[in-house]
Motif scaffolding. Structure first.
Motif, mmCIF file in Angstrom:
data_model
loop_
_atom_site.group_PDB
_atom_site.id
_atom_site.type_symbol
_atom_site.label_atom_id
_atom_site.label_comp_id
_atom_site.label_asym_id
_atom_site.label_seq_id
_atom_site.Cartn_x
_atom_site.Cartn_y
_atom_site.Cartn_z
ATOM 1 N N VAL A 40 53.881 -106.733 33.972
ATOM 2 C CA VAL A 40 54.526 -106.085 35.113
ATOM 3 C C VAL A 40 53.874 -104.726 35.314
ATOM 4 C CG1 VAL A 40 56.640 -104.960 35.906
ATOM 5 C CG2 VAL A 40 56.750 -107.246 34.887
ATOM 6 N N VAL A 41 53.503 -104.429 36.557
ATOM 7 C CA VAL A 41 53.026 -103.095 36.919
ATOM 8 C C VAL A 41 54.062 -102.469 37.838
ATOM 9 C CG1 VAL A 41 51.225 -101.726 38.021
ATOM 10 C CG2 VAL A 41 50.612 -103.783 36.734
ATOM 11 N N ASN A 42 54.770 -101.475 37.321
ATOM 12 C CA ASN A 42 55.766 -100.758 38.116
ATOM 13 C C ASN A 42 55.069 -99.627 38.866
ATOM 14 O OD1 ASN A 42 58.413 -101.943 37.690
ATOM 15 N ND2 ASN A 42 58.182 -101.333 35.542
ATOM 16 N N ASN A 43 54.655 -99.932 40.082
ATOM 17 C CA ASN A 43 53.905 -98.960 40.884
ATOM 18 C C ASN A 43 54.689 -98.431 42.082
ATOM 19 O OD1 ASN A 43 51.309 -97.763 42.172
ATOM 20 N ND2 ASN A 43 52.069 -99.213 43.698
ATOM 21 N N ALA A 44 55.566 -99.249 42.645
ATOM 22 C CA ALA A 44 56.279 -98.863 43.866
ATOM 23 C C ALA A 44 57.079 -97.585 43.666
ATOM 24 C CB ALA A 44 57.206 -99.989 44.308
ATOM 25 N N ALA A 45 57.012 -96.704 44.645
ATOM 26 C CA ALA A 45 57.755 -95.447 44.565
ATOM 27 C C ALA A 45 57.877 -94.825 45.943
ATOM 28 C CB ALA A 45 57.057 -94.466 43.619
ATOM 29 N N ILE A 46 58.922 -94.051 46.112
ATOM 30 C CA ILE A 46 59.073 -93.230 47.312
ATOM 31 C C ILE A 46 58.503 -91.853 46.999
ATOM 32 C CG2 ILE A 46 60.693 -92.128 48.897
ATOM 33 C CD1 ILE A 46 62.641 -94.417 48.342
ATOM 34 N N VAL A 47 57.540 -91.417 47.794
ATOM 35 C CA VAL A 47 56.998 -90.069 47.667
ATOM 36 C C VAL A 47 57.533 -89.262 48.839
ATOM 37 C CG1 VAL A 47 54.933 -88.647 47.487
ATOM 38 C CG2 VAL A 47 54.905 -90.993 46.607
ATOM 39 N N ALA A 48 58.368 -88.270 48.547
ATOM 40 C CA ALA A 48 58.993 -87.498 49.617
ATOM 41 C C ALA A 48 59.120 -86.040 49.208
ATOM 42 C CB ALA A 48 60.373 -88.068 49.937
ATOM 43 N N SER A 49 58.874 -85.155 50.138
ATOM 44 C CA SER A 49 58.960 -83.720 49.869
ATOM 45 C C SER A 49 60.410 -83.247 49.863
ATOM 46 C CB SER A 49 58.173 -82.941 50.932
ATOM 47 O OG SER A 49 56.815 -83.291 50.919
ATOM 48 N N SER A 50 60.737 -82.386 48.895
ATOM 49 C CA SER A 50 62.061 -81.764 48.863
ATOM 50 C C SER A 50 62.075 -80.666 47.809
ATOM 51 C CB SER A 50 63.152 -82.796 48.544
ATOM 52 O OG SER A 50 63.108 -83.175 47.175
ATOM 53 N N ASN A 51 62.997 -79.716 47.988
ATOM 54 C CA ASN A 51 63.222 -78.680 46.986
ATOM 55 C C ASN A 51 64.717 -78.566 46.732
ATOM 56 O OD1 ASN A 51 64.294 -77.071 49.118
ATOM 57 N ND2 ASN A 51 62.255 -76.304 49.585
ATOM 58 N N ILE A 52 65.144 -77.566 45.976
ATOM 59 C CA ILE A 52 66.557 -77.434 45.626
ATOM 60 C C ILE A 52 67.443 -77.326 46.864
ATOM 61 C CG2 ILE A 52 66.360 -74.914 45.391
ATOM 62 C CD1 ILE A 52 68.654 -77.260 43.332
ATOM 63 N N HIS A 53 66.910 -76.742 47.935
ATOM 64 C CA HIS A 53 67.699 -76.524 49.146
ATOM 65 C C HIS A 53 67.752 -77.751 50.045
ATOM 66 C CE1 HIS A 53 67.701 -72.345 47.940
ATOM 67 N NE2 HIS A 53 66.380 -72.337 47.939
ATOM 68 N N THR A 54 66.719 -78.567 49.986
ATOM 69 C CA THR A 54 66.652 -79.713 50.896
ATOM 70 C C THR A 54 66.952 -81.047 50.217
ATOM 71 O OG1 THR A 54 64.250 -79.935 50.525
ATOM 72 C CG2 THR A 54 64.964 -78.541 52.364
ATOM 73 N N THR A 55 67.238 -81.032 48.934
ATOM 74 C CA THR A 55 67.524 -82.263 48.198
ATOM 75 C C THR A 55 69.026 -82.523 48.190
ATOM 76 O OG1 THR A 55 65.594 -81.965 46.757
ATOM 77 C CG2 THR A 55 67.303 -83.484 45.996
ATOM 78 N N GLY A 56 69.458 -83.430 49.040
ATOM 79 C CA GLY A 56 70.858 -83.852 49.028
ATOM 80 C C GLY A 56 71.075 -84.891 47.951
ATOM 81 N N LEU A 57 72.315 -85.085 47.558
ATOM 82 C CA LEU A 57 72.608 -86.024 46.474
ATOM 83 C C LEU A 57 72.274 -87.466 46.841
ATOM 84 C CD1 LEU A 57 75.945 -84.636 44.978
ATOM 85 C CD2 LEU A 57 73.599 -84.288 44.199
ATOM 86 N N SER A 58 72.541 -87.854 48.076
ATOM 87 C CA SER A 58 72.228 -89.227 48.477
ATOM 88 C C SER A 58 70.718 -89.462 48.476
ATOM 89 C CB SER A 58 72.804 -89.527 49.862
ATOM 90 O OG SER A 58 72.254 -88.660 50.836
ATOM 91 N N PHE A 59 69.959 -88.439 48.882
ATOM 92 C CA PHE A 59 68.500 -88.509 48.866
ATOM 93 C C PHE A 59 67.991 -88.632 47.429
ATOM 94 C CE2 PHE A 59 64.481 -86.137 48.417
ATOM 95 C CZ PHE A 59 63.678 -86.793 49.333
ATOM 96 N N LEU A 60 68.525 -87.829 46.541
ATOM 97 C CA LEU A 60 68.123 -87.864 45.143
ATOM 98 C C LEU A 60 68.460 -89.219 44.517
ATOM 99 C CD1 LEU A 60 67.046 -86.528 42.584
ATOM 100 C CD2 LEU A 60 69.317 -85.538 42.228
ATOM 101 N N ARG A 61 69.632 -89.737 44.812
ATOM 102 C CA ARG A 61 70.037 -91.033 44.258
ATOM 103 C C ARG A 61 69.112 -92.152 44.746
ATOM 104 N NH1 ARG A 61 75.599 -89.032 45.451
ATOM 105 N NH2 ARG A 61 76.506 -88.412 43.429
#
Length: 265
Positions: A84-105
């Motif tokens: 198995v190669v686990n490669n899939a990922a979401i790459v998204a910009s965010s910092n402490i101010h722009t990271t909402g909990l639903s986004f982080l989850r």
């Protein structure tokens, strides 16, 4: 043919690094379960590899039951599963101010929890075949860029999982688990991100030496070449290792914070 007759699931393989890994593994004799979200791109990859060497599954990894369906597809199509190669990922910009909990989850779900779920679903078959797992992380796992907080957190979690399972699964199941952490790679997604940052489409042609001593960043096929070693039997009993693939010492460097500084003035 270093991967002759091996059957490998490569998540996120309709584009970017995952696509390059799928192509290189097939060239080395493997049969591939191609996975991603882009149906047309996925069909193109399968056509390129050959329908006798590849099968396509389009589905969000965070959906209930996706890992089990991927494993079953490999078995139904090719009769077994070796890696198995686990490669899939979401790459998204965010910092402490722009990271909402639903986004982080959401990022945690796709980038860390889904790889865990796929390993768990594949474990009986991997145990039977003394197979292996290769996780594709990021050098951002160690700290991360200022505007990649959530993404970096998920890659840190993935790296810890690799270290942990690389020990326990190797001892208990004979299954090796390793990880490569790519540095800056010129993928389709990265091109889009830099365009959104206001950089010209040819930004990668003239990058400051602090970021690219070689005068360029990495190509997906160079990551794929390294992946083959960890998926092949030649890597022997090595497990629980994380290898950084970057052209300079990453930890401890302090490059400019200004994103525009990546391009030479």
């Amino acid at each position: 043919m270093r991967l002759q007759n091996k059957v490998i699931i490569v998540t996120g393989s309709t584009t970017g690094i995952g696509k390059a890994i799928a192509i290189r593994c097939a060239a080395e004799g493997a049969k591939i379960v191609v996975h991603g979200l882009e149906n047309d791109w996925g069909k193109e990859v399968v056509e390129q590899l050959g329908k006798d060497k590849a099968v396509l599954h389009i589905e969000d990894l965070s959906n209930e039951g996706t890992p089990e369906r991927l494993v079953q597809l490999a078995i139904n199509t090719f009769g077994k599963l070796d890696a198995v190669v686990n490669n899939a990922a979401i790459v998204a910009s965010s910092n402490i101010h722009t990271t909402g909990l639903s986004f982080l989850r959401k990022l945690l779900e796709v980038n860390a929890i889904a790889p865990f779920a796929l390993i768990k679903a594949a474990l009986p078959e991997l145990t039977k075949n003394k197979g292996c797992v290769l996780n594709i992380g990021s050098v951002n796992a160690y700290s991360g860029e200022p505007n990649l907080l959530a993404y970096s957190m998920t890659k840190g979690a993935l790296m810890t999982m690799t270290r942990n399972l690389g020990d326990t699964l190797h001892r208990e199941n004979g299954v090796r688990v390793n990880q490569i952490n790519p540095g800056w790679v010129l993928t389709e997604t990265e091109t889009i991100r830099k365009r959104e940052h206001g950089l010209p489409d040819n930004w990668y042609e003239d990058i400051a030496p602090v970021y690219a001593p070689a005068g360029r960043i990495l190509w997906p096929h160079e990551i794929a070449a390294a992946a083959v070693y960890w998926l092949a039997d030649e890597s022997g009993p090595i497990s629980g290792q994380v290898v950084d693939l970057e052209q300079h010492p990453f930890i401890g460097r302090n490059p400019p914070k200004d994103a525009s500084a990546i391009v030479k003035k």
